[in-house]
Design an enzyme around this catalytic site. Structure first.
Site, mmCIF file in Angstrom:
data_model
loop_
_atom_site.group_PDB
_atom_site.id
_atom_site.type_symbol
_atom_site.label_atom_id
_atom_site.label_comp_id
_atom_site.label_asym_id
_atom_site.label_seq_id
_atom_site.Cartn_x
_atom_site.Cartn_y
_atom_site.Cartn_z
ATOM 1 N N HIS A 51 0.842 -1.188 0.000
ATOM 2 C CA HIS A 51 0.000 0.000 0.000
ATOM 3 C C HIS A 51 0.889 1.253 0.000
ATOM 4 C CE1 HIS A 51 0.576 -0.774 4.399
ATOM 5 N NE2 HIS A 51 0.921 0.498 4.323
HETATM 6 C C1 T46 Z 1 2.632 0.910 7.041
HETATM 7 C C2 T46 Z 1 3.403 -0.334 7.294
HETATM 8 C C3 T46 Z 1 4.872 -0.092 7.457
HETATM 9 C C4 T46 Z 1 -5.063 -0.299 12.995
HETATM 10 O O1 T46 Z 1 -6.209 -0.591 13.425
HETATM 11 N N1 T46 Z 1 -4.411 0.807 13.466
HETATM 12 C C5 T46 Z 1 -3.173 1.150 13.025
HETATM 13 O O2 T46 Z 1 -2.614 2.166 13.483
HETATM 14 C C6 T46 Z 1 -2.542 0.328 12.033
HETATM 15 C C7 T46 Z 1 -1.149 0.689 11.509
HETATM 16 C C8 T46 Z 1 -3.214 -0.786 11.582
HETATM 17 N N2 T46 Z 1 -4.459 -1.082 12.055
HETATM 18 C C9 T46 Z 1 -5.111 -2.287 11.575
HETATM 19 C C10 T46 Z 1 -5.524 -2.267 10.119
HETATM 20 C C11 T46 Z 1 -5.482 -3.737 9.721
HETATM 21 O O3 T46 Z 1 -6.714 -4.342 10.035
HETATM 22 O O4 T46 Z 1 -4.233 -3.398 11.712
HETATM 23 C C12 T46 Z 1 -4.424 -4.317 10.654
HETATM 24 C C13 T46 Z 1 -3.111 -4.602 9.951
HETATM 25 O O5 T46 Z 1 -2.709 -3.413 9.244
HETATM 26 P P1 T46 Z 1 -2.004 -3.484 7.809
HETATM 27 O O6 T46 Z 1 -2.505 -4.640 7.056
HETATM 28 O O7 T46 Z 1 -2.129 -2.141 7.177
HETATM 29 O O8 T46 Z 1 -0.487 -3.759 8.222
HETATM 30 P P2 T46 Z 1 0.825 -3.653 7.309
HETATM 31 O O9 T46 Z 1 1.898 -4.340 8.055
HETATM 32 O O10 T46 Z 1 0.567 -4.093 5.916
HETATM 33 O O11 T46 Z 1 1.126 -2.072 7.234
HETATM 34 C C14 T46 Z 1 1.506 -1.358 8.392
HETATM 35 C C15 T46 Z 1 0.748 -0.020 8.452
HETATM 36 O O12 T46 Z 1 -0.669 -0.242 8.328
HETATM 37 C C16 T46 Z 1 1.182 0.938 7.390
HETATM 38 O O13 T46 Z 1 0.794 2.233 7.769
HETATM 39 O O14 T46 Z 1 3.129 1.828 6.440
HETATM 40 O O15 T46 Z 1 2.900 -1.102 8.392
#
Ligand code: T46
Length: 142
Positions: A51
């Site tokens: 993303h």
């Molecule tokens: C990024 C990379 C480096 C929340 O509820 N609150 C939060 O502050 C965050 C960051 C995530 N979430 C939830 C959203 C999803 O349901 O946690 C779940 C996993 O998030 P995501 O799939 O976006 O995780 P990554 O590892 O793909 O990405 C994360 C961050 O979301 C993003 O900002 O830059 O780490």
């Protein structure tokens, strides 16, 4: 490096008892910190990310172990190894990122300048390219 990304290094206080890194918003990172989160217990073959953010500024620090961060904008791509808790990768808006090769026990700490807002994410590569091409062709954003 890919536009809107840069590397930095925090100085560690070392007194023979171990090391300590302090990070102050607006000083050691170029924004006020509104949110921190950390990613851990990632299986070794797992990729995450896929993303971009529209407005968010972040600082990524691997505080234990190592992880590789792929950053990409149209026409530019780089893989960056974070393998030292004093290394920091800054990522600004409109940069696609993927995280992979998490070592066993790796902990990726992220500092961000905004609260969590799902509408700030672009999670489809097609949608990213639609927004990124005009964004990155405006020279003042480079
Ligand atoms: C990024 C990379 C480096 C929340 O509820 N609150 C939060 O502050 C965050 C960051 C995530 N979430 C939830 C959203 C999803 O349901 O946690 C779940 C996993 O998030 P995501 O799939 O976006 O995780 P990554 O590892 O793909 O990405 C994360 C961050 O979301 C993003 O900002 O830059 O780490």
């Amino acid at each position: 490096m890919v536009a809107n990304t840069s590397m930095g290094r925090f100085s560690a206080h070392s007194n023979g008892l171990g090391k300590l890194v302090a990070v102050e918003g607006g000083k050691d990172v170029p924004f006020q910190i509104r949110r921190i989160y950390y990613i851990y217990e990632v299986p070794p073959d797992q990729w995450r990310g896929f993303h971009s953010h529209r407005d968010l500024h972040q600082a990524l620090i691997c505080v234990h172990g190592s992880v590789t961060i792929r950053t990409m904008i149209p026409g530019q791509k780089e893989d960056i190894l974070l393998d030292d808790p004093s290394k920091v990768l800054f990522i600004g808006p409109m940069v696609w990122r993927e995280m992979y090769q998490f070592s066993e026990g790796a902990v990726l700490l992220v500092l961000a300048d905004h609260y969590y807002t799902e509408s700030d994410y672009i999670r489809s590569l097609d949608q990213y390219m639609k927004e990124a091409i005009p964004f990155w062709t405006e020279t003042d954003k480079r």
